[in-house]
Scaffold this motif. Structure first.
Motif, mmCIF file in Angstrom:
data_model
loop_
_atom_site.group_PDB
_atom_site.id
_atom_site.type_symbol
_atom_site.label_atom_id
_atom_site.label_comp_id
_atom_site.label_asym_id
_atom_site.label_seq_id
_atom_site.Cartn_x
_atom_site.Cartn_y
_atom_site.Cartn_z
ATOM 1 N N GLN A 103 37.363 27.762 44.557
ATOM 2 C CA GLN A 103 37.608 29.140 43.654
ATOM 3 C C GLN A 103 39.131 28.602 43.359
ATOM 4 O O GLN A 103 39.596 29.071 42.412
ATOM 5 C CB GLN A 103 37.718 30.647 44.641
ATOM 6 C CG GLN A 103 38.227 31.931 43.688
ATOM 7 C CD GLN A 103 36.925 32.186 42.471
ATOM 8 O OE1 GLN A 103 35.443 31.706 43.517
ATOM 9 N NE2 GLN A 103 37.330 32.956 41.759
ATOM 10 N N HIS A 106 39.495 26.347 40.063
ATOM 11 C CA HIS A 106 39.436 27.407 39.587
ATOM 12 C C HIS A 106 40.580 28.486 39.502
ATOM 13 O O HIS A 106 41.296 28.241 38.125
ATOM 14 C CB HIS A 106 38.082 28.945 39.645
ATOM 15 C CG HIS A 106 38.555 30.123 38.231
ATOM 16 N ND1 HIS A 106 37.857 29.187 37.473
ATOM 17 C CD2 HIS A 106 38.441 30.882 38.440
ATOM 18 C CE1 HIS A 106 38.388 30.239 36.777
ATOM 19 N NE2 HIS A 106 38.399 31.210 37.067
ATOM 20 N N ARG A 107 41.424 28.563 40.174
ATOM 21 C CA ARG A 107 42.922 29.457 39.529
ATOM 22 C C ARG A 107 43.667 28.245 39.409
ATOM 23 O O ARG A 107 44.074 28.444 38.620
ATOM 24 C CB ARG A 107 43.244 29.709 40.945
ATOM 25 C CG ARG A 107 44.468 30.518 41.141
ATOM 26 C CD ARG A 107 44.721 31.403 42.851
ATOM 27 N NE ARG A 107 44.313 30.670 43.830
ATOM 28 C CZ ARG A 107 45.860 29.348 43.936
ATOM 29 N NH1 ARG A 107 46.968 30.092 43.374
ATOM 30 N NH2 ARG A 107 45.570 28.676 45.435
ATOM 31 N N ALA A 111 38.897 25.350 36.635
ATOM 32 C CA ALA A 111 37.810 24.689 37.031
ATOM 33 C C ALA A 111 36.895 25.853 36.509
ATOM 34 O O ALA A 111 36.739 26.563 36.865
ATOM 35 C CB ALA A 111 37.472 23.793 38.366
ATOM 36 N N THR A 112 35.570 25.188 35.668
ATOM 37 C CA THR A 112 34.199 25.990 35.750
ATOM 38 C C THR A 112 33.040 25.408 36.879
ATOM 39 O O THR A 112 31.951 26.042 36.816
ATOM 40 C CB THR A 112 33.804 26.826 34.153
ATOM 41 O OG1 THR A 112 33.469 24.778 33.597
ATOM 42 C CG2 THR A 112 35.066 26.847 33.364
ATOM 43 N N LEU A 132 31.138 28.823 37.747
ATOM 44 C CA LEU A 132 31.541 29.652 37.658
ATOM 45 C C LEU A 132 30.760 30.860 36.686
ATOM 46 O O LEU A 132 30.368 30.481 36.141
ATOM 47 C CB LEU A 132 32.948 29.613 36.829
ATOM 48 C CG LEU A 132 33.899 31.084 36.187
ATOM 49 C CD1 LEU A 132 34.254 31.605 38.388
ATOM 50 C CD2 LEU A 132 34.910 30.605 35.385
ATOM 51 N N MET A 137 33.373 31.337 42.138
ATOM 52 C CA MET A 137 32.205 30.193 41.933
ATOM 53 C C MET A 137 30.810 30.661 42.877
ATOM 54 O O MET A 137 31.058 31.230 43.673
ATOM 55 C CB MET A 137 33.369 29.385 43.049
ATOM 56 C CG MET A 137 34.031 29.120 42.058
ATOM 57 S SD MET A 137 33.442 27.883 40.486
ATOM 58 C CE MET A 137 34.808 27.498 40.197
#
Length: 233
Positions: A103, A106-107, A111-112, A132, A137
């Protein structure tokens, strides 16, 4: 409608952190302090509560880093979370430290698809893949404790995958070609309670909260502790 209030804390790795969600507002503290978790976590918790101007009894739930990570660190986090939850009369939400790092990737990087790996010592890593879904996530497969070479021997993942965690630092050479394209995310090398909050909110909405006595750590390497005891295998 009352604002959702979730406190998150994590001591499962070298990092120590606390974060608080109040509606859409977030308050957070984070520090890399490998041997000072017991000294720092409660002041961090109090700091975010004070900043938000709320008390423990105002919370809807407390989230904790359930592991994997160091045995001592995970136990500290579970114990502190249980103590706070009993005192406040609120339920608990166990959040994976590997998922928190995903996570975080991603933040930080958008990122996925993320591979999270924590150095588990003894020539092994804790590892998991995450995709994601609706901003969260989600685990793809299962979390494992395994040798880095075993991960490296798996089929190459297609497309771009981000790598997060100390496992990629310790075993950089062996884990450098897990995907067609692999991008490191140094900002997510350790989990943060801040990144547990979206996962905790999703878990809360899914009805995954448990009573304090039901909260359990996830070591992934349970057999190691048993073997330290005479007659245990």
């Amino acid at each position: 409608m009352n604002e959702l209030k979730i406190l998150a804390l994590d001591t499962a790795t070298e990092a120590c952190s606390a974060a608080l969600l109040v509606g859409e507002r977030v308050y957070a503290r984070w520090e890399e302090a490998p041997r000072d978790h017991t000294k720092k976590i409660l002041p961090m918790v109090q700091a975010v509560l004070d900043e938000a101007g709320i008390a423990l009894s105002d919370l809807d739930a407390i989230a904790f880093g359930r592991g994997p990570g160091s045995f001592t660190g995970v136990r500290i986090g579970v114990g502190v979370a249980q103590g706070l939850a009993f005192g406040a009369g609120v339920p608990l939400l166990g959040i994976s430290t590997l998922a928190a790092m995903a996570q975080g990737a991603h933040r930080q990087e958008g990122a996925t698809r993320v591979i999270s790996a924590i150095d588990a010592r003894m020539g092994e890593i804790y590892v998991g893949r995450y995709l994601l879904q609706d901003g969260i996530m989600v685990l793809d497969g299962e979390e494992q404790v395994t040798a880095p070479e075993a991960v490296a021997q798996q089929p190459t993942l297609s497309g771009l995958w981000f790598s997060a965690g100390t496992g990629f630092e310790t075993y950089a050479d062996g884990l450098s070609a897990l995907a067609d394209e692999q991008k490191p995310c140094p900002a997510a090398r350790l989990p943060a309670a801040l990144d547990m909050l979206p996962l905790a909110r999703a878990a809360w909405l899914a009805g995954a909260a448990v009573t304090p006595e039901q909260a359990t750590p996830v070591y992934l390497r349970d057999k190691v502790t048993w073997k330290k005891l005479p007659g245990r295998e």
